[in-house]
Write a protein that holds these residues in place. Sequence first.
Motif, short mmCIF file in Angstrom:
data_model
loop_
_atom_site.label_atom_id
_atom_site.label_comp_id
_atom_site.label_asym_id
_atom_site.label_seq_id
_atom_site.Cartn_x
_atom_site.Cartn_y
_atom_site.Cartn_z
N LEU A 3 4.26 -5.93 7.01
CA LEU A 3 4.07 -7.37 7.03
C LEU A 3 2.58 -7.65 6.87
O LEU A 3 1.76 -7.18 7.66
CB LEU A 3 4.58 -7.98 8.34
N GLU A 24 3.73 -7.83 17.27
CA GLU A 24 3.97 -6.50 16.71
C GLU A 24 4.79 -5.63 17.65
O GLU A 24 5.62 -4.82 17.21
CB GLU A 24 2.63 -5.83 16.39
N LEU A 37 7.25 -17.12 7.63
CA LEU A 37 7.47 -15.77 7.11
C LEU A 37 8.00 -15.87 5.69
O LEU A 37 8.98 -16.58 5.45
CB LEU A 37 8.47 -15.00 7.98
N HIS A 75 9.72 -14.04 2.42
CA HIS A 75 10.42 -12.84 1.94
C HIS A 75 10.08 -12.60 0.47
O HIS A 75 9.41 -13.40 -0.19
CB HIS A 75 11.92 -12.96 2.17
N SER A 96 15.39 -8.61 2.00
CA SER A 96 14.11 -8.98 2.62
C SER A 96 14.29 -10.17 3.56
O SER A 96 13.73 -10.20 4.67
CB SER A 96 13.09 -9.31 1.53
N LEU A 117 13.51 -10.25 7.69
CA LEU A 117 12.67 -11.24 8.37
C LEU A 117 13.48 -12.05 9.38
O LEU A 117 12.96 -12.44 10.43
CB LEU A 117 12.02 -12.16 7.34
N ILE A 120 2.92 -14.84 7.45
CA ILE A 120 3.30 -13.43 7.33
C ILE A 120 4.09 -13.25 6.04
O ILE A 120 4.98 -14.05 5.74
CB ILE A 120 4.14 -12.98 8.55
N THR A 121 3.78 -12.19 5.29
CA THR A 121 4.48 -11.91 4.03
C THR A 121 5.04 -10.50 4.05
O THR A 121 4.33 -9.53 4.34
CB THR A 121 3.52 -12.05 2.83
N HIS A 122 6.34 -10.39 3.75
CA HIS A 122 6.96 -9.06 3.64
C HIS A 122 6.44 -8.40 2.36
O HIS A 122 6.65 -8.90 1.26
CB HIS A 122 8.48 -9.21 3.58
#
Length: 494
Positions: free
Chosen positions: A305, A324, A378, A380, A386, A390, A415-417
């Motif tokens: 992430l 985390e 977030l 995906h 994906s 998430l 946040i980016t996958h």
Amino acid sequence: MIEYICYINFKENIMKKFSKIFLILMVFLLVSCSTNKKEKQKNASNTSNTEIITAIKKQEYNLDPKLSNSLNNDSVISQLFEGLTEYSSHGKIALNQAESIEKSEDFKKWTIKLRDNLKWSDGSNITAEDYVQSWIGILNKENKNPNAFKLFFIKDAKKLYDGKIKPNEFKGIKITNKNTIEVNMEYPVKNFDEILSNVFMFPTKKGSKINKENLITNSAFKLKNYNDEEIILEQNENYWDNVNTKIKKVTLKLVENDILAYQLFDLKQIDFFGLPFYEIPYERRLDSSKKPELLNFKTNVFEFLKLDKNSKILKNDTLRKNLEKLIDSKFLAEFVLYNNSVPIVQKEKLVSEQITKLKNEVDEILKSSNLQNEILTLKHNGTKLSERILASLSKEWIDKYRMKVSIISDGNSSITHSTFNMGTTDEMDIKYYINHYLQSDDFSKMYTSIEDIQKENLIFPLYKRSFSVLVHNNIQGLYVSPNGLLLIKNLLKQ
């Protein structure tokens, strides 16, 4: 009366002779037809045994190795182009277009000699200059190459990219003769031979244009046809290792719907299905995990992430750390991916007292910082898999921390996958990504362990992906390498 009887006998004899002749002709015709049918079946069998058919995602594919920046794009290019090294089926680096590779004791100088008999698909010779011009092309900032930062460990490569030196002043890569290349490093690089096996290091012919109509390639196949329905590859008669390549034709069916693509395997219309060509859809992952045809291959494709530290929530070190701690990569691998993907960070399961402590810390910070109504977004990567990953993560954060979370498909996000594939067996090569995106490519700090990265919460590590592939039992030699490539030239079809 006698004449009549003689006539009858004569007629009967004639009829018997004709019957025998007719029977002989019929037998001959039947045998002939049967032989022709067998020959046709034999020829058809021979043809099908030398053709591989699979499905790939329907999209536009960039056929320039230097610009390839996705797993499925790499999967197409790696059938048409190849580099100096490649992974063997045992997971070890083997020489490919290189005849020899030598390194200095300090790993800062690498010398590569090409094979003598290398040719492009148009019959012209492959030389060291083709390789060097391709690599320097990556470092031309005007090309906006997504892979440029992956070469910044080469001496003065970053200066060349930034325009601080001219190409004729660049000494990081030298041609010592028509078949020999010398590469000098900024610091010790112990696995440059692994890095050479990646698609972005594959050469293109100097002066040639990358187009569908007249693509000049250097691997086992060349491009025959590229239309809206399929990509067809045929044997490259000038390939240096044709004697060991049994597949003569490859058909890549362009299929937009992943469920339909999956069904093509069940209908036996394709020989195999799965990554890196096509992700098994989330809706079929449990079903596919029970099939005897499923193979899982461990790779060093690093999923994580990516964090936007400008996010109001992620600016806080404690909030990042506590977010985390609730990530359970082992659960994601077992119950979302349904394969043996390996968590990058091994964790012990949290007990209720630990969770309560984390929850109280988060509550206090959110209240004191007036962040109770702040939404953590977030993003995906466009797949349902994906999105499901998430969703699983956000559920934990919502349930335990009572945070507001939103999952999006595009736009700016907290946040980016993300996926990173340096293409080596060293998981710490993620440091190149960290250095590029978070340290402005200045190598001010070179991380030596995942724990160091984790302490600073630069990213949230998830797992090293295993690639799942469904393959029919008449296909032999199918293997996905640690850098995520599946080379059809190595397959055998019974």
